[in-house]
Design an enzyme around this catalytic site. Structure first.
Site, PDB file in Angstrom:
ATOM      1  N   HIS B  59     -12.737  29.566  29.623  1.00  0.00           N
ATOM      2  CA  HIS B  59     -11.370  29.630  28.492  1.00  0.00           C
ATOM      3  C   HIS B  59     -10.618  28.255  28.827  1.00  0.00           C
ATOM      4  CE1 HIS B  59     -12.446  33.627  27.958  1.00  0.00           C
ATOM      5  NE2 HIS B  59     -12.080  33.841  29.034  1.00  0.00           N
ATOM      6  N   HIS B 221     -13.845  36.988  24.269  1.00  0.00           N
ATOM      7  CA  HIS B 221     -15.258  37.288  24.854  1.00  0.00           C
ATOM      8  C   HIS B 221     -16.151  37.903  23.908  1.00  0.00           C
ATOM      9  CE1 HIS B 221     -12.027  37.937  27.784  1.00  0.00           C
ATOM     10  NE2 HIS B 221     -12.595  36.948  28.624  1.00  0.00           N
TER      11      HIS B 221
END
Lengths: 213, 334
Positions: B59, B221
């Site tokens: 991320h 995700h």
């Protein structure tokens, strides 16, 4: 000849076999996770069991409790994520349950599985029906506790079947915990990847025992 | 399916090698803890209350990009999309603790929750006090009555910003916990995905979307979101997203907010600016004051195309901490 217990060395060999087979299951688990989660379950499990294989290949243990704790610690520190905490706790709990046992058999494995389940539930708060690995593990623990005087092969076969049935039931469940929970109804029809892993672990244990009979 | 192109060396080493590259970009302001997948400030003031952030890698620049003066003291990083393990969290905790305890601040995911909780027990065995604030800003991930089931997404940045400034000035872990909890409770986000990202190790996308489809509320995700539909014009899309946030956290005339338009990975600055144009029109119409605007890649999901909108509602205390100058790789403010 039917085997009624495994020596410490055989138990270590069994876990080595499970580790190899779990690594081979990487793609199967990742694809199952892609449908309802983030698709990384197979990678994590393969990474964890690769480390377990490495660890067990170069270690010797005083008893079965130590062996299982070592498997648990290795999974905890190398899988990461929810799966690391859950599967690490399963084997650490089993290690606690086995304590200083020199062999594993129906009686102490049943106690160990119960201890593993309890440690996971303390961590994750998941209950039966939440569509997690608990839904495969919990029926396996139940099946383990009501068997009497079975050979290791029969015993592990019974546990595997119970886990498999529990895993199949997760298809009819809606995720309530973990990354797949936000999908709600969309998780219907697919088994939980963690439940598949539980089923595979027992299946591979059973395969190993059959191979030495 | 086309081959997914990524500039990497070894898929198994992406988390490690990207962290090493990040540390080098800090030019000595952070150090890496070998074997702990963690980084810690090198200029950690003595006796301060500690702030540890962390979560899965993939991320970037979240979380490790927000370590520095008036921000986090350290970051512990798992593999791609997987929470860090307890032994690594403990290692970072020990490196940060100055005797005043450490606040664990991370996104609300089952894996992070379990691993940080185990680490907190291990820290307690070493007499290190810890408290935990889980960030749950994503309004699309659960209804308000189950707010503790919501995921943490780009709003992490606002909470880390406030917590970092507070950690530099408060004298107790309890004070830091209180202020950080308030920042968390005043933050809301919602995202939209246009196309998926992929995990380097699988080389496969985490979800599938039709060529003209978008999904509102899609998780970082690839967790499925709340509604999938056809791509619509930017203003219409922004309106529906802002409406969802305001339903959840009503704002009144003269309320002050900070706005974050976050790139999930592959969207263009051009699109983000068009989004911001509409966000500002909406707030201007409603008489809501925008105190600060951040636009860019702060919390990404590999090459996922799409963006999220986050709001931090300010009161005097939060405004003071928000305005404290901060210095890190991914966020520098004066």
């Amino acid at each position: 000849m039917s085997v009624t217990e495994l020596t410490l060395e055989q138990t270590q060999q069994m876990m080595l076999y499970v580790s190899q087979k779990m690594q081979e299951s990487k793609d199967l688990l990742s694809h199952a996770d892609q449908v309802i989660g983030d698709g990384d379950h197979g990678i994590g499990m393969a990474r964890g069991f690769e480390s377990v294989e490495e660890k067990l290949s170069h270690s010797s243990y005083l008893n079965c409790g130590e062996l299982f704790k070592s498997v648990g610690m290795t999974l905890l520190s190398t899988i990461g994520g929810a799966a690391g905490a859950v599967f690490g706790s399963l084997f650490m709990g089993m290690g606690k349950g086995l304590s200083d046992a020199q062999v594993i058999n129906e009686t102490n494995l049943s106690v160990a599985l119960q201890a593993g389940l309890e440690l996971i539930q303390k961590r994750g708060g998941a209950k039966v029906g939440d569509k997690t690995m608990i839904d495969a593990l919990s029926p396996a623990v139940d099946a383990a506790s009501d068997g009497k005087d079975l050979s290791m092969g029969e015993f592990l076969d019974k546990i595997s079947l119970a886990a498999e049935e529990g895993k199949e039931k997760t298809k009819d469940m809606v995720s309530k915990i973990g990354k797949s929970k936000t999908q709600g109804e969309r998780s219907l029809g697919f088994p939980d990847p963690g439940a598949i892993s539980v089923t595979l672990i027992f299946k591979f244990m059973h395969e190993y025992v059959r191979s030495i009979q | 399916m086309p081959v997914i192109k990524k500039v990497i060396n070894d898929p198994k080493q992406v988390a490690k090698e990207s962290l090493e590259g990040l540390v080098l970009a800090y030019h000595g302001k952070v150090r890496i803890l070998e074997d702990c997948s963690s980084i810690v400030r090198t200029d950690l003031p003595q006796g301060k209350v500690g702030l540890l952030v962390g979560g899965g890698s993939g991320h970037e620049p979240l979380f490790a990009g927000f370590v520095g003066e008036n921000l986090a003291d350290g970051s512990v990083n798992g593999n791609v999309f997987a929470a860090p393990s307890p032994d690594k969290i403990l290692c970072a905790t020990q490196a940060i603790d100055q005797g005043k305890g450490v606040l664990y601040l991370y996104g609300n995911y089952a894996g992070d929750n379990m691993n940080f909780d185990i680490a907190a027990e291990l820290a307690a065995d070493l007499d290190i006090e810890t408290r935990t604030v889980r960030i749950w800003d994503d309004v699309a991930s659960a209804p308000p009555e189950r707010i503790e089931d919501r995921r943490g997404i780009a709003g992490d940045l606002f909470v880390i910003k406030v917590a970092g400034a507070a950690a530099a000035s408060v004298s107790t872990l309890d004070d830091l916990f209180r202020i950080t909890t308030k920042a968390r409770d005043y933050t809301r986000s919602i995202g939209v995905a246009l196309s998926p990202g992929s995990i380097p190790e699988t080389g496969e996308y985490t979800f599938e979307l039709g060529p003209d489809e978008i999904e509102i509320g899609m998780g970082l995700h690839g967790e499925q979101g709340v509604s999938r539909g056809k791509l619509i014009p930017a203003d219409e899309l922004v309106d529906s997203m802002i409406d969802r946030i305001l339903e959840d956290m009503p704002l009144e005339q003269n309320d002050k907010v900070c706005v974050l338009i976050n790139n999930l990975g592959a969207s263009t600055m051009m699109e983000l600016l068009i989004v911001n144009r509409r966000v500002m029109q909406r707030f201007s119409d409603d008489g809501i004051k925008v105190h600060d605007t951040l636009i860019g890649s702060f919390c990404t999901s590999q090459e996922m195309a799409g963006f999220s909108i986050s709001l931090l509602k300010l009161d005097d205390e939060l405004e003071k901490y928000y305005d404290t100058p901060a210095d890190s790789f991914a966020l520098k403010t004066r």
